[in-house]
Every structure is written in structure tokens, then in C-alpha cells.
Design an enzyme around this catalytic site. Structure first.
Site, mmCIF file in Angstrom:
data_model
loop_
_atom_site.group_PDB
_atom_site.id
_atom_site.type_symbol
_atom_site.label_atom_id
_atom_site.label_comp_id
_atom_site.label_asym_id
_atom_site.label_seq_id
_atom_site.Cartn_x
_atom_site.Cartn_y
_atom_site.Cartn_z
ATOM 1 C CG ASN A 134 -2.228 -0.650 1.007
ATOM 2 O OD1 ASN A 134 -2.473 -1.204 -0.062
ATOM 3 N ND2 ASN A 134 -3.083 -0.619 2.005
ATOM 4 C CG PHE B 51 -6.896 3.063 12.035
ATOM 5 C CD1 PHE B 51 -7.329 1.762 11.852
ATOM 6 C CD2 PHE B 51 -7.090 3.659 13.267
ATOM 7 C CE1 PHE B 51 -7.955 1.060 12.874
ATOM 8 C CE2 PHE B 51 -7.716 2.969 14.298
ATOM 9 C CZ PHE B 51 -8.150 1.667 14.100
ATOM 10 C CD GLU B 52 -3.373 0.402 5.245
ATOM 11 O OE1 GLU B 52 -2.273 0.423 4.697
ATOM 12 O OE2 GLU B 52 -4.154 -0.559 5.184
ATOM 13 C CG PHE B 53 -6.408 4.231 3.940
ATOM 14 C CD1 PHE B 53 -6.032 4.593 2.659
ATOM 15 C CD2 PHE B 53 -6.458 2.897 4.266
ATOM 16 C CE1 PHE B 53 -5.724 3.628 1.709
ATOM 17 C CE2 PHE B 53 -6.157 1.921 3.319
ATOM 18 C CZ PHE B 53 -5.788 2.293 2.045
ATOM 19 C CB THR B 85 -0.071 6.615 8.375
ATOM 20 O OG1 THR B 85 -0.441 6.080 7.108
ATOM 21 C CG2 THR B 85 -1.204 7.451 8.918
#
Lengths: 325, 254
Positions: A134, B51-53, B85
Site C-alpha cells: 500500500n 490507521f494506515e489511511f 502514516t
């Protein structure tokens, strides 16, 4: 710079930054032009067979579902896709028209593995599958946004994720340590759903921005859908809120509930019942096609889709005023 | 005698107990979210979830169903994006990272990409997502796994996320930041760590009612044994009450 290792994955979309500059000079108008149009017109004008496409944000969250349904309706084939997604890429895979994937994650999050991804990749209908993380795919957009052909990162090193990517490992010319170089990723067509936009394409997003700021700057053509179309005066009152400026945007589509059955932060929650129906129907090929028939091909446009789901049903998903649940 | 509980509740409690107050933890969907919510309500009110987003420092009053949704930045300290992040992790700010996968090997390498051959897989799994980044940059990663010999394998079919790769020094040789790597594996049967010298997985504690022999039988490689193998304390009544009444009252996960 000495290349220590090269991923064996094909470079599906090479990072030609000079061509990107030329494109941005010639094809991206800097004039304030009214770009508001229907989703049919936006998709018909900018999509083509074999296009390399990408979506933002993440599956059920601020997801450009109404645009992707229109892409499917218009029948484009041999698609190449930057694959970080949940529902939108799952239904796109269900059409059998995806040929190449730069994949980082395609799945149904809490509902598990994507049956469409399994069918399409295991059968070989998706002919190229190139792995990334990602962070990796986002940094590839960031490199394109910076206007440079690659970006050095410390992800993916030492793994098969790198081996099956198109990244390269080099010795850092400053420290001598190994570092991964990720090629810039330029989309032919990008799709982003936002909270508000004006007719020219200036966009505001509430809450986390995911990778919208990077991806918006890495697209040759960018189609934006917005919950709300606002006057440019409102944009000018809070220019700090513009995360995607107009000159990046080629089409603006008004799409209330455009992320449904996904959610839109502070506006409406996700439609759990319809999400469960989607997951269940996608398990088998025939029910998957029935799902597409009912929710994608059945309604002629997003307006008819909203009628099909039911306006009351949609309204019931809205948060109360002030963002309370 | 404490209340009865299911295996998932136990996993959540064991993971929660590993989360320290006043530190940062990269959280994915599922068990890590429940564990973080439980830790915040007990010993770690100042656990900063990432949280990654883009959500940092959320207060987990309601369970998020997706890693990008509003609840991942509910009353958070900042709401940015994935570059921020991931770059924060790359700069060394994130202490713990929680991971999962279909397979894990003795060095803590994880597979969530394919079963079988990459070109024509027997099963195509979702892919790395943020896992590779979390496993590359967080100081200490904790894997949460179902424990059986199909999942604990001598060699994973595909290294999606780096553990200690091929052993001591391999991460650094590959260019990964020094001092990072797998810290614990929380499974449905036991708690494992990694041997300082060999970097191989080591059994530290067995869960209530589980024997060391059972853990060995369900592991597809030779598991090192700590000098003294502890017993995992069962979930307390308070842990179970919080989980069932406050954290997941609709039993979405438990």
C-alpha cells in the site's frame, strides 16, 4: 547507481515524465472552464479500451462507485488497473474485463477474500499481476505527483513482494545502504469521489484524504464525482481546504450517495445490508452476473440506481446534523 | 473460576495485554482493533492508534469495519493520509505493528499473497496491503494467527511481509531499518517470541488448557522452547465484560 536486484514483474505503465509534462501542458486546461457533466458524458469522453485506471480511496470509504458502475455499463475492455480496492475493483473484476493488475490489496476487508479476484487471477484471465505494498503504490503516485521517474523507499526490501514487482534495489549513492526504487505511476484515467467540488473541479475532502492528493496529481485524465456542487465563492473563502485544484480535473460529476453502498465520512454510513448482499452474490459466477445485472446494468444511470435502492433507504443512512451518529 | 470465553476473545485479550500505554501502534481491521479498544479501556488509555489511511490517535468507541472509515479517526488527534502514516512509520515513530497472514515461517515471514505458484496460484489472496510496510518499518511487529500446521510452515509460499527473512542479519543486509522485526506471535494456542541469536520462533506461553505438546504438533517446523514456559492467564471478567458489552455488543467479531 548500481542495481543490486530487479523485480521480475512487468512495468505495466512506464514512467515517462517528459511525456507527462507535455500532456499536462497540452491537454490540461488552465482556464476556469465549466466541467460539470453527467457520468455518462464524463466516462464516454475520457475512458477507452486498454486504459490504465485507478480509484481512490478504499473500497467502502469515499469510493467512486457511481463512476465505476458507469465504466462497467459502457463496456470498456482490456483494462489495466492499479489495485488497491474493495467493492469497486471487485465488481470491475466480476466483468472479466481486467487484463493487468498492479496489485497491493483487493479483498473484502472484514468479509474476507474477493471471490472475483480469485476467479480472475487463478483462471489466468488477468494476464499480468504485479505486486506492491500500500505504501509502495501510494509512493509511486507521489513520485508522479513530484514529476520524477522514481522514488526511493525502504519498503518491500528482502521480500517476494519486491521480487514480483517492477521495483529495483540499488545501493544508496550517499550511504551505501540498499534502498528500493519505485517507478512513478501515471494513470490514464483516475476516479475520485469527494465531498464537495465547484464546476471547475476545485475539490474539498472531509476527514482523511487517503491518497487523493497524490493520485489526483498522477492522472492524465481525472474524473471527480462529488456529493455536493458548491459555488466557487465557497472555495475561495477557504482555499486551504482545496486538496485537488481545478487544473488537475477533467470532469466533475454530481453524485449524491456516489459512494453507496460504501460510506462518506460525516455524511452517510455504509449500507451493511447491501454490502452483505454484494459479498454473498459474488461468491458464485452466475450470482455475480445477476448482481451486475441488477445493480449495474439494470439502472441506466446513478439516478436510476438511487431509485432502485430507494431514496428513503438512502436517506436513512445519513448521519444526523452535526455528524452525530 | 472465571467466565467461559471463546478462542477469539482469548486472542483479543492476549493481544491487548501486549499494547503499552503512551506508545504508537499501527492497527489493521479485525482483532488488532478490538485489542486496541480493550487496551485503551484498561491499562493503555493513551495508546495512540495509527490507521494506515490517515487516522492517528482515534478513541475507539465504536468498532471500525474498514481501515479508512470515520471511526478510524473518531475524536482522533490528526486525520491526514496514507503517505503521512507510512512515512511516519518509515521515520521510526511507530513502535508496534499488528499483522496477520495465511502462513508464517520460523523467522516470522508472512504470506498473504498466494498459495502455490505466483503465475498460476492455487489460491490468490488479497496481497500485501499495508502489511509489508508495517513489517518493514515498525520497531516491533506482532502477528496474530490461527495455530495449525498448515499455517505455521517451514517455508512460506510467498514472503509478502518481512520477518527475519533467512535469519540473523538478513533484514539489515536487505536494507531494512536496523533494530526492527517480529516481536511476538499471538496464536489461538500460544504466545511466541523470537530467539535473540537465531531469530527463530520460540514458545513463551501456552493458553489455558493447551499443552506444549499440542503446540508442537500444530507447528510445521521445529519450535524453540523458552527455559520456562508460562501459562497465559485466562481473560478476566472485566476484559470479557468490556469486550461483550462495550466494544463489540453486536458480536461483529467475537
Amino acid at each position: 547507481m548500481h542495481v543490486v536486484e530487479s523485480g521480475i514483474g512487468p512495468l505495466i505503465q512506464p514512467p515517462d515524465m517528459n511525456a507527462f509534462r507535455e500532456w499536462n501542458r497540452k491537454h490540461k486546461t488552465k482556464a476556469l472552464v465549466d466541467k460539470l457533466m453527467s457520468e455518462q458524458e464524463a466516462v464516454a469522453r475520457f475512458m477507452f479500451d486498454g486504459a490504465y485506471i485507478g480509484t481512490e480511496l478504499y473500497g467502502t470509504v469515499r469510493c467512486p462507485m457511481s463512476l465505476i458502475r458507469e465504466v462497467i455499463r459502457q463496456g470498456y475492455k482490456d483494462l489495466r488497473v492499479a489495485g488497491q480496492g474493495v467493492m469497486e475493483l471487485d465488481i470491475l473484476l466480476a466483468t472479466g474485463r481486467v487484463r493487468a493488475l498492479d496489485i497491493t490489496y483487493i479483498g473484502n476487508e472484514v468479509y474476507g477474500i474477493s471471490a472475483n479476484l480469485r476467479r480472475e487471477v487463478e483462471s489466468g484471465r488477468v494476464q499480468q499481476v504485479v505486486e506492491w505494498s500500500n505504501g509502495g503504490i501510494t509512493w509511486r503516485f507521489k513520485a508522479a505527483a513530484m514529476g520524477v521517474p522514481f522514488i526511493p523507499v525502504r519498503s518491500m526490501l528482502g521480500t517476494d513482494t519486491l521480487k514480483y514487482s517492477a521495483a529495483k534495489v540499488v545501493e544508496c549513492p550517499f550511504t551505501g545502504e540498499k534502498v528500493a526504487l519505485l517507478p512513478a505511476l501515471i494513470l490514464d484515467v483516475g476516479f475520485i469521489h469527494v465531498h464537495r467540488a465547484d464546476r471547475y473541479g476545485n475539490c474539498q475532502i472531509d476527514g482523511i484524504a487517503g491518497f487523493a492528493t497524490e493520485m489526483a496529481r498522477a492522472c492524465k485524465r481525472l474524473i471527480v464525482s462529488a456529493e455536493e456542487i458548491i459555488p466557487t465563492d465557497e472555495i475561495r473563502q477557504r482555499p486551504d481546504r482545496t486538496v485537488i485544484p481545478y487544473y488537475l480535473v477533467d470532469a466533475v460529476v454530481h453524485a449524491p450517495f456516489g459512494s453507496h453502498p460504501g460510506e462518506m465520512c460525516y455524511v452517510y454510513r455504509r449500507d451493511e445490508e447491501l454490502i452483505r448482499e454484494w459479498v454473498k452474490e459474488m461468491e458464485q459466477p452466475d450470482t455475480a452476473q445477476a448482481y451486475l445485472q441488477k445493480y449495474v446494468y439494470g439502472p441506466k444511470n446513478h439516478d436510476e440506481y438511487m431509485d432502485l435502492v430507494g431514496r428513503d433507504c438512502l436517506e436513512s443512512l445519513r448521519y444526523r446534523k452535526g455528524g452525530e451518529r | 473460576m472465571s467466565t467461559e470465553y471463546n478462542p477469539r476473545e482469548l486472542l483479543i485479550c492476549v493481544a491487548a495485554r501486549l499494547m503499552e500505554d503512551g506508545t504508537t501502534a499501527f492497527i489493521g481491521t479485525g482483532i488488532p482493533m478490538l485489542a486496541a479498544a480493550l487496551a485503551q479501556k484498561l491499562h493503555a488509555p493513551n495508546l495512540v492508534t495509527v490507521f494506515e489511511f490517515g487516522g492517528t490517535g482515534a478513541i475507539l468507541e465504536e468498532l471500525p469495519l474498514a481501515v479508512g472509515e470515520e471511526r478510524t479517526f473518531h475524536r482522533a488527534l490528526s486525520a491526514t493520509g496514507i503517505c503521512d502514516t507510512m512515512e511516519t512509520a518509515q521515520r521510526g515513530f511507530i513502535e508496534y505493528g499488528f499483522l496477520g497472514g495465511a502462513q508464517i515461517d520460523p523467522y516470522g515471514n508472512l504470506n498473504s499473497t498466494v498459495i502455490g505458484d505466483h503465475a498460476r496460484p492455487k489460491a490468490r489472496l488479497p496481497g500485501s496491503g499495508g502489511a509489508n510496510d508495517v513489517g518493514s518499518h515498525c520497531w516491533r511487529t506482532i502477528a496474530i494467527m490461527q495455530h495449525d500446521a498448515r499455517r505455521f510452515v517451514p517455508k512460506v509460499d510467498f514472503i509478502t511481509t518481512p520477518g527475519y527473512l533467512t535469519g540473523p542479519g538478513a533484514r539489515e543486509a536487505a536494507g531494512l531499518p536496523p533494530g526492527t522485526g517480529p516481536y511476538r506471535v499471538v496464536s489461538s494456542l500460544a504466545l511466541m517470541g523470537f530467539d535473540d541469536e537465531t531469530k527463530r520462533m520460540k514458545l513463551l506461553a501456552v493458553h489455558p488448557g493447551v499443552t506444549v505438546e499440542q503446540v508442537i504438533q500444530n507447528t510445521g517446523f521445529e519450535l524453540l522452547l523458552a527455559d520456562r514456559i508460562e501459562q497465559t492467564p485466562p481473560p478476566t471478567d472485566e476484559e470479557l465484560r468490556l469486550l461483550r458489552e462495550e466494544i463489540d455488543p453486536h458480536h461483529l467479531y467475537i
